[in-house]
Structure formats: C-alpha cells, structure tokens
Write an enzyme that holds these catalytic residues in place. Sequence first.
Site, PDB file in Angstrom:
ATOM      1  N   TYR A 180      59.916  59.148 -10.646  1.00 24.39           N
ATOM      2  CA  TYR A 180      59.534  59.435 -12.033  1.00 24.39           C
ATOM      3  C   TYR A 180      59.926  60.869 -12.362  1.00 24.39           C
ATOM      4  O   TYR A 180      60.171  61.685 -11.473  1.00 24.39           O
ATOM      5  CB  TYR A 180      58.025  59.230 -12.249  1.00 24.39           C
ATOM      6  N   CYS A 181      59.974  61.158 -13.691  1.00 23.61           N
ATOM      7  CA  CYS A 181      60.139  62.563 -14.123  1.00 23.61           C
ATOM      8  C   CYS A 181      59.276  62.787 -15.359  1.00 23.61           C
ATOM      9  O   CYS A 181      58.107  62.387 -15.368  1.00 23.61           O
ATOM     10  CB  CYS A 181      61.594  62.951 -14.309  1.00 23.61           C
ATOM     11  N   SER A 182      59.832  63.369 -16.414  1.00 27.63           N
ATOM     12  CA  SER A 182      58.994  63.733 -17.573  1.00 27.63           C
ATOM     13  C   SER A 182      58.921  62.653 -18.635  1.00 27.63           C
ATOM     14  O   SER A 182      58.475  62.923 -19.751  1.00 27.63           O
ATOM     15  CB  SER A 182      59.522  65.024 -18.204  1.00 27.63           C
ATOM     16  N   CYS A 198      63.914  61.851 -20.451  1.00 29.04           N
ATOM     17  CA  CYS A 198      64.266  62.425 -19.146  1.00 29.04           C
ATOM     18  C   CYS A 198      65.073  61.424 -18.320  1.00 29.04           C
ATOM     19  O   CYS A 198      64.657  60.303 -18.097  1.00 29.04           O
ATOM     20  CB  CYS A 198      62.993  62.810 -18.409  1.00 29.04           C
TER      21      CYS A 198
END
Lengths: 170, 140
Positions: free
Chosen positions: A124-126, A130
């Site tokens: 995952y990221c933002s 993203c």
Amino acid sequence: MNKPFLRKQLITLLRDAALIVALAMLVGMAVNIRLLWNIWSGQIPGSAVLNEPGSENEPLPMPISLAELSDLSADEVLLLDARHVDLYLQGHLPAARSLPWGEIESRLDDFRREVPLHNTLVVYCSGYGCEDSFLLAQRLMAAGYEDVRVFEGGMPEWRDAGLPVEKGQP
Amino acid sequence: MNKFKSIFYHLCRLLLGGVFLYAGVVKVMDPVGFAGEIANYQILPYRLNFLVAATLPFVEMLAGSLLMLNYKVRPASLVIGGLNLVFIVALSSLLIRGLDIDCGCFRPGAHSSATTALWRDVGFMVLAVVTFVGNKRRGT
C-alpha cells in the site's frame, strides 16, 4: 416592496441556485460514474486504469479491498508500506514493513533472502493517485513473488475507517 | 459615476466567473488526484472525498460559466459565495489543526499555503458579494 414579492424573489433565487448545484452534480456523477461505482462497490480506485490493454503479458497484482484486508491476520500476509520512510514513521498499518518504492533495487536481494517467494504480500501507499504501491507490487512479482496484492485505498482509507495505526518502527 | 459602477460590476463578474471556470477545468481532468487533495483535509470519510472530487469541479465550471455569460448571475454568485464559505471554513480548520498541506484550490500539486488560499478566498467572497448586489441594483 411588499413582503410576498420579496419572498417570491427569494424562493426563485434559492431554487435557481439549487438547480445549478444539482445539474452540475448530476453531470459530474454521470461523467465519473465508473470511478464512483468502483469506489462504492469496494473496488480499488483507478483499477480500470491499472488494467489497460497492452500490459497483458506482464503479471498484474490483484487488488485487495479494506474489508478483505481487515479480515486477514498478520500471520497470513506481510504488509509492505511503499511510501517514503518519513511517512512510514509518522504512521503505518499495524505490523507493516517499510519498503519504499525508491529503495527497492538496493533492498530487493535482502528482502528476497528474508521473505519466501510463496508468502502473500500486500502493498500500500498513500491511496488515491499514488502509484508506488502498484509499481512496487509489479517489481516484486517480476522478482518471483507469486501472490502480491495492492491495497489501493492505502493509508487514508485505513485511517479514515478508524482502524489502528502504528507509529515508528514495528 | 454610474458608468464606473457598471464597469466595476462587470469586471468583478468576469473575474470571478473566469477564476471559477478555470478552477473547475483544471480539477476535472484528474478526479482521483483531486480526491487525494480533499482527503488531505481529513474532514470527509473516504468515499465522500471521491464524490466531492467528481462533482465539485462541475459546480465551479457551471457557476463560473453562467457568471461569464451574464445569465442567472444572482443564483450563480450565490452558489460561488456558498462554495467560498465552505472553502474558508475548511481552510480555517487546517490552520487551527496545524496541517501543512496543499490547498488543492487549482491545479493538483500547485502548492499554495492555507493562509494564502484563505486570503484569496476572502477576496473572492468580496467579488461574489459585489456581483450579487451589483446585479440586483441593475435589475438584470
């Protein structure tokens, strides 16, 4: 000016303003129907973009929704945070490991030695626009990992759902 | 003096309409990115960020276009005034909570601090009031 006249003017004004907002919102929803449908049905945002034709030969990471992810235990998956380490230290999903997309090439060999290829990874990221989680997941798949998922809602969806967030190193 | 007032009113109307039309057009191209900018405010739940990102640019574009076309000026300036009020409240809440994010007012990634954006919105609010009141006096 008498009161009934002013009242009629006010009603007309408010009605026209409401019509402007309603019409514009309807057009906006119609134009973005696919995106809104994906979000409301729990699919990842931008999944249509991620599955563009032309990338058929490359294995694509599967999306995982918040509901699916929160049902899994830490023993079943390894969570990977693709964001910059500073953001990771400010707050990350419980038991997630930091593996920033920008550092993958220098850390991949060590990671492969530590984590068996058959493990399930969730990256995952933002969230939202993203792309780092998707790029990292693709790189991990190319490196031999068989089951890599992308949690595209990322940190914002997790936090906004009121789920626990850890700070600092796990 | 009346001629001066008329020119001033039309300038305010065109400037406000142009700004909102532009703000809507630059955001409408990237609803996912704009949803992320709204999410940075940490006010709305996850899904509502996307709903606002999908619809708000169209409200800005329609209200801005009506002002520029000099049609339905009073309801359009009322809508823009209402939007500005919401933006001012949202930006104030950023300052109170000490969040340092891009305001997401125009092009995604074009950084404006919350304080700058707040003062700009106060200016737009003045333009909206001038346009609203000026149109009433003109009776159009």
